[in-house]
Design a protein around this motif. Structure first.
Motif, mmCIF file in Angstrom:
data_model
loop_
_atom_site.group_PDB
_atom_site.id
_atom_site.type_symbol
_atom_site.label_atom_id
_atom_site.label_comp_id
_atom_site.label_asym_id
_atom_site.label_seq_id
_atom_site.Cartn_x
_atom_site.Cartn_y
_atom_site.Cartn_z
ATOM 1 N N VAL A 230 70.936 29.575 21.832
ATOM 2 C CA VAL A 230 70.820 29.816 20.391
ATOM 3 C C VAL A 230 70.098 28.656 19.711
ATOM 4 O O VAL A 230 69.228 28.859 18.853
ATOM 5 N N VAL A 231 70.425 27.441 20.096
ATOM 6 C CA VAL A 231 69.780 26.268 19.501
ATOM 7 C C VAL A 231 68.282 26.287 19.784
ATOM 8 O O VAL A 231 67.455 26.049 18.889
ATOM 9 N N PHE A 232 67.893 26.607 21.005
ATOM 10 C CA PHE A 232 66.474 26.654 21.328
ATOM 11 C C PHE A 232 65.769 27.801 20.610
ATOM 12 O O PHE A 232 64.630 27.667 20.167
ATOM 13 N N LEU A 233 66.432 28.929 20.466
ATOM 14 C CA LEU A 233 65.834 30.030 19.718
ATOM 15 C C LEU A 233 65.639 29.657 18.250
ATOM 16 O O LEU A 233 64.610 29.979 17.649
ATOM 17 N N LEU B 10 65.243 26.624 17.115
ATOM 18 C CA LEU B 10 64.183 25.624 17.114
ATOM 19 C C LEU B 10 62.810 26.298 17.167
ATOM 20 O O LEU B 10 61.914 25.981 16.381
ATOM 21 N N VAL B 11 62.645 27.244 18.067
ATOM 22 C CA VAL B 11 61.371 27.955 18.180
ATOM 23 C C VAL B 11 61.088 28.743 16.914
ATOM 24 O O VAL B 11 59.953 28.756 16.407
ATOM 25 N N PHE B 12 62.100 29.398 16.351
ATOM 26 C CA PHE B 12 61.913 30.170 15.127
ATOM 27 C C PHE B 12 61.417 29.286 13.991
ATOM 28 O O PHE B 12 60.447 29.616 13.303
ATOM 29 N N PHE B 13 62.069 28.147 13.770
ATOM 30 C CA PHE B 13 61.669 27.292 12.665
ATOM 31 C C PHE B 13 60.327 26.626 12.909
ATOM 32 O O PHE B 13 59.572 26.350 11.975
ATOM 33 N N MET B 14 59.992 26.372 14.155
ATOM 34 C CA MET B 14 58.673 25.812 14.441
ATOM 35 C C MET B 14 57.578 26.837 14.125
ATOM 36 O O MET B 14 56.513 26.489 13.617
ATOM 37 N N PRO C 235 84.776 26.539 27.909
ATOM 38 C CA PRO C 235 83.765 27.498 27.465
ATOM 39 C C PRO C 235 82.374 27.089 27.979
ATOM 40 O O PRO C 235 82.057 25.907 28.102
ATOM 41 N N SER C 236 81.588 28.073 28.244
ATOM 42 C CA SER C 236 80.236 27.828 28.733
ATOM 43 C C SER C 236 79.340 27.407 27.563
ATOM 44 O O SER C 236 79.358 28.017 26.495
ATOM 45 N N LEU C 237 78.555 26.381 27.768
ATOM 46 C CA LEU C 237 77.658 25.888 26.732
ATOM 47 C C LEU C 237 76.289 26.556 26.793
ATOM 48 O O LEU C 237 75.474 26.367 25.884
ATOM 49 N N THR C 238 76.039 27.339 27.800
ATOM 50 C CA THR C 238 74.727 27.957 27.957
ATOM 51 C C THR C 238 74.348 28.850 26.781
ATOM 52 O O THR C 238 73.228 28.742 26.265
#
Length: 126
Positions: free
Chosen positions: A21-24, A26-30, A13-16
């Motif tokens: 999602v993880v970066f989104l 992270l940005v949301f919670f920041m 499976p592609s991890l991209t």
């Protein structure tokens, strides 16, 4: 009649999308989190020892669950008004006795309320 198909390789499976999602998140919670605003409280430590006590007693007792002025329970918002009746000047000493087990935030709230009301002669003891 059998078909000779090459064995298919299993695709990883592609991890991209997961990284996106993880970066989104992270940005949301920041952006959504509110960083604590640092506040400072000016407290004068010590004194010259030459100021004498004048007027009636002004003893504020602070316990974990109660606040009292000269042994009589009082609400925090009424404390500055009642203290002003007992003082000749805002610089007259007020003794704040903090008992064991009292949360630090309670002490800070009382000191901040007294400083906001203009009291400058606060003596903290235990």
């Amino acid at each position: 009649m059998g078909l000779n198909l090459p064995p298919s390789r299993r695709r990883r499976p592609s991890l991209t999308p997961m990284i996106d999602v993880v970066f989104l998140l992270l940005v949301f919670f920041m952006l959504a989190s509110r960083l604590g605003v640092e506040t400072a409280m000016t407290v004068t430590v010590g004194g010259d020892g030459q100021t004498g006590w004048t007027g009636p007693p002004r003893l504020v007792d602070l316990r974990a669950d109660t606040l009292a002025l000269n042994g009589v329970g009082i609400a925090l918002d009424a404390l500055p008004t009642r203290l002003q009746r007992l003082m000749a000047a805002p610089g007259d000493p007020v003794i704040l006795r903090v008992h064991d087990g009292t949360p630090l935030q309670s002490m800070v709230d009382v000191i901040a309320a007294l400083q906001a009301a203009g009291f400058t002669g606060l003596v903290v003891t235990d």
